[in-house]
Design an enzyme around this catalytic site. Structure first.
Site, mmCIF file in Angstrom:
data_model
loop_
_atom_site.group_PDB
_atom_site.id
_atom_site.type_symbol
_atom_site.label_atom_id
_atom_site.label_comp_id
_atom_site.label_asym_id
_atom_site.label_seq_id
_atom_site.Cartn_x
_atom_site.Cartn_y
_atom_site.Cartn_z
ATOM 1 N N CYS A 10 -10.188 -23.598 -29.285
ATOM 2 C CA CYS A 10 -10.919 -23.455 -30.515
ATOM 3 C C CYS A 10 -11.315 -22.063 -30.593
ATOM 4 C CB CYS A 10 -12.130 -24.252 -30.722
ATOM 5 S SG CYS A 10 -12.391 -24.697 -32.246
ATOM 6 N N HIS B 59 -9.396 -29.337 -30.023
ATOM 7 C CA HIS B 59 -10.240 -29.744 -28.589
ATOM 8 C C HIS B 59 -9.361 -30.730 -27.970
ATOM 9 C CE1 HIS B 59 -13.654 -27.290 -29.443
ATOM 10 N NE2 HIS B 59 -13.432 -27.586 -30.842
ATOM 11 N N GLU C 116 -9.714 -31.056 -25.035
ATOM 12 C CA GLU C 116 -10.627 -31.824 -23.954
ATOM 13 C C GLU C 116 -11.280 -33.380 -24.434
ATOM 14 O OE1 GLU C 116 -11.200 -29.100 -25.771
ATOM 15 O OE2 GLU C 116 -13.323 -28.972 -26.211
HETATM 16 N N1 GLN Z 1 -16.743 -20.826 -34.290
HETATM 17 C C1 GLN Z 1 -15.573 -21.219 -34.729
HETATM 18 C C2 GLN Z 1 -15.080 -22.024 -36.039
HETATM 19 O O1 GLN Z 1 -16.107 -22.682 -36.359
HETATM 20 C C3 GLN Z 1 -14.898 -22.224 -33.564
HETATM 21 C C4 GLN Z 1 -15.440 -23.473 -33.424
HETATM 22 C C5 GLN Z 1 -15.364 -23.997 -32.250
HETATM 23 O O2 GLN Z 1 -15.089 -23.365 -31.244
HETATM 24 N N2 GLN Z 1 -15.561 -25.331 -32.017
HETATM 25 O O3 GLN Z 1 -13.997 -22.021 -36.424
#
Ligand code: GLN
Length: 538
Positions: free
Chosen positions: A383, A512, A514
């Site tokens: 992410c 994600h 994970e």
């Molecule tokens: N801050 C980034 C976004 O909003 C990544 C979000 C995250 O890592 N969950 O796109």
């Protein structure tokens, strides 16, 4: 009609009630029962999405896009299957629904009251979690005696009054061993059971959480003062790995005793795979050193890693599958800003950057990514870790010195990561709750890439939680310099996975992964990441 097990906590929070719940689910499921776990959080937030990470820990996202508590992650990892909205409840959800109904005249002029209206709504949600299940295990968040969880205990009392044969209560409480005494004390447990009693609840079992296992003498005290059979006092000591706990509960015939009280037949248990897992964990000796570079480790004097729990568990799953002992190093990115990446990261076998938000500590993360890229250390960005890898690449390989994400610099000259158009509208209207791009979305993976080799298929579904995305205006320029866009949304528009060439492993994912790794089925990308690290170490 399903049976219900309510799990409450006593003496301190952070007891490992979630792991106890998940472990109990594991040994019941191993008997062929369909188990539905549920977590209740007592705060007024409607979901966990708006709570500060260091405050709350990880926000675990379900397939169907609910932002929940990290305990849902524990349940999924232990039970090996996805859970959904019905498996998570907060006080906020209950009140929001009752107030909505009141405005819609659904109570037809009645006085709307805590009992029965709030308790009925709670019971309705409990029942919804039980659809298609044999046994529902509800973990009541917080500790007994907190003002805000009383109404939930009241709902469980009412349920038990209505269906006495279908409901049991388990109280999980802490047994301290004060250093100056050197003796395990049971009084706090006795008192927290008293507190339950005062709400009209008599637990069927007490699970004692302690550093060492409980001796007979302690069990006798608890049995006597808490009004239960000594055999129903279960010991749940600290262990090397949380995945041992189902076996520890099984040894004490916990599932047999529970089924007996619920009037269910005891069935043959199959914990073969689970036993093999635990043996494998204990056998893994040769270390693999993985740096997790993040920004949410601080809590006063203490270093916490709860925010990254799913990432940490996924790394462990993959390491064990490779026969390695995971050695995790938490790196606060602000330390890299002060000391430099060389100083902080030298000697690690792999570098992972998990998700995050905002601008604090970001330059430190970018330095860590540069270090991994240049020193050819396996890198895995999740992410924000993917987005910042794009920023690093744009700055230091493509020569766009002022590249950034607009999350950090809204006026960036080279916004290689920018906000998704629908997201911008939501933020302008201050619609923050549950409005990110959430839940499972399909991703198409290009042939001949590292990701395709890892997954072994073209289309995968992964869970998301973000507002920003790769800016396609920069795609050609970065690709020309060696960035590989290996995964996109099926229409090709949203960049979901990036890689770079001529590197042992450099992969960034917008999602994600994970959230889908389990100890019995490690996630293929985590596995490929650490396999590359093992290979490099050799
Ligand atoms: N801050 C980034 C976004 O909003 C990544 C979000 C995250 O890592 N969950 O796109």
């Amino acid at each position: 009609m399903p049976k219900f097990i309510f799990i409450s906590g006593g003496v301190i929070s952070g007891l490992g009630k979630g792991i106890t719940t998940a472990s109990l689910g594991t040994i019941l499921q191993a008997r062929g029962y369909r188990v539905s776990p549920m977590k209740v959080d007592m705060y007024l937030n409607v979901d966990a999405g708006t709570i500060r990470p260091v405050e709350h820990g990880e926000v675990f996202v379900t397939e169907d896009g609910l932002e929940t508590d990290q305990d849902l992650g524990n349940y999924e990892r232990f039970l090996g299957r996805p859970l959904h909205r019905v498996n998570y409840l907060t006080t906020g959800q209950v009140y929001a629904e009752v107030l909505r109904k009141e405005r819609a005249f659904a109570y037809e002029g009645e006085d709307v009251e805590a009992i029965p209206h709030i308790t009925d709504e709670i019971i309705r949600r409990f029942d919804a979690a039980g659809k298609g299940a044999d046994i529902v295990i509800v973990e009541l968040g917080g500790t007994v005696g907190e003002y805000q969880n009383g109404i939930f205990f009241e709902a469980t009392r009412i349920m038990k009054m209505r269906r006495p044969k279908d409901i049991i209560q388990i109280h999980v409480a802490y047994l301290p061993v004060p250093g100056y005494l050197g003796e395990m004390k049971t009084k706090p447990v006795q008192q927290s059971v008293r507190m339950l009693n005062s709400m009209g609840i008599q637990p069927e079992f007490v699970v004692g959480r302690s550093e060492e296992s409980m001796d007979d003498r302690r069990k006798e005290r608890i049995a006597l003062f808490c009004n239960i059979d000594k055999r129903d006092v279960i010991s749940n000591p600290d262990v090397g790995s949380i995945y041992e706990i189902p076996l520890i509960l099984e040894e004490q015939k916990f599932a047999d005793k529970i089924l007996n009280k619920l009037g269910l037949r005891n069935r043959k248990v199959d914990l073969k795979k689970w036993r093999a897992l635990v043996t494998g964990i204990k056998r893994a000796r040769r270390p693999i050193k993985i740096a997790v570079v993040g920004k949410y480790f601080g809590s006063g004097k203490y270093q916490l890693s709860d925010v990254y729990i799913s990432v940490i568990e996924s790394l462990k799953h993959a390491a064990w599958a490779l026969g390695r002992k995971p050695e995790l190093v938490w790196v606060d990115s602000q330390r890299i800003e002060k000391l430099g990446a060389d100083e902080v990261l030298s000697g690690v076998d792999a570098i992972a950057v998990p998700g995050g938000f905002g601008s604090r500590g970001i330059e430190g993360i970018i330095s860590a990514i540069r270090y991994a890229r240049e020193k050819k250390i396996p890198y895995y960005g999740l992410c924000y870790g993917m987005q910042l890898a794009c920023v690093e690449f744009a700055r230091n390989v493509a020569g766009l010195k002022e590249a950034n994400t607009t999350e950090v610099d809204p006026k960036s000259k080279h916004p290689v990561i920018h906000i998704m158009p629908e997201q911008e509208k939501k933020l302008l209207k201050q619609e923050y709750g549950a409005t990110m791009r959430l839940g499972t979305w399909p991703c198409k993976i290009a042939r001949g890439t590292v990701s395709r080799a890892a997954y072994g298929k073209e289309t995968v579904g992964e869970r998301h939680r973000h507002r920003y995305e790769f800016n396609n205006a920069y795609r050609k320029r970065l690709e020309a310099k060696g960035l590989v866009v290996s995964g996109t949304s099926p229409d090709g528009h949203l960049v979901e996975i990036i890689e770079i060439k001529d590197h042992p492993f450099f992969v960034g994912v917008q999602f994600h992964p994970e959230f889908q790794s389990t100890p019995l089925k490690p996630h293929p990308l985590f596995h490929a990441f650490l396999a590359a690290a093992v290979k490099r170490r050799k």
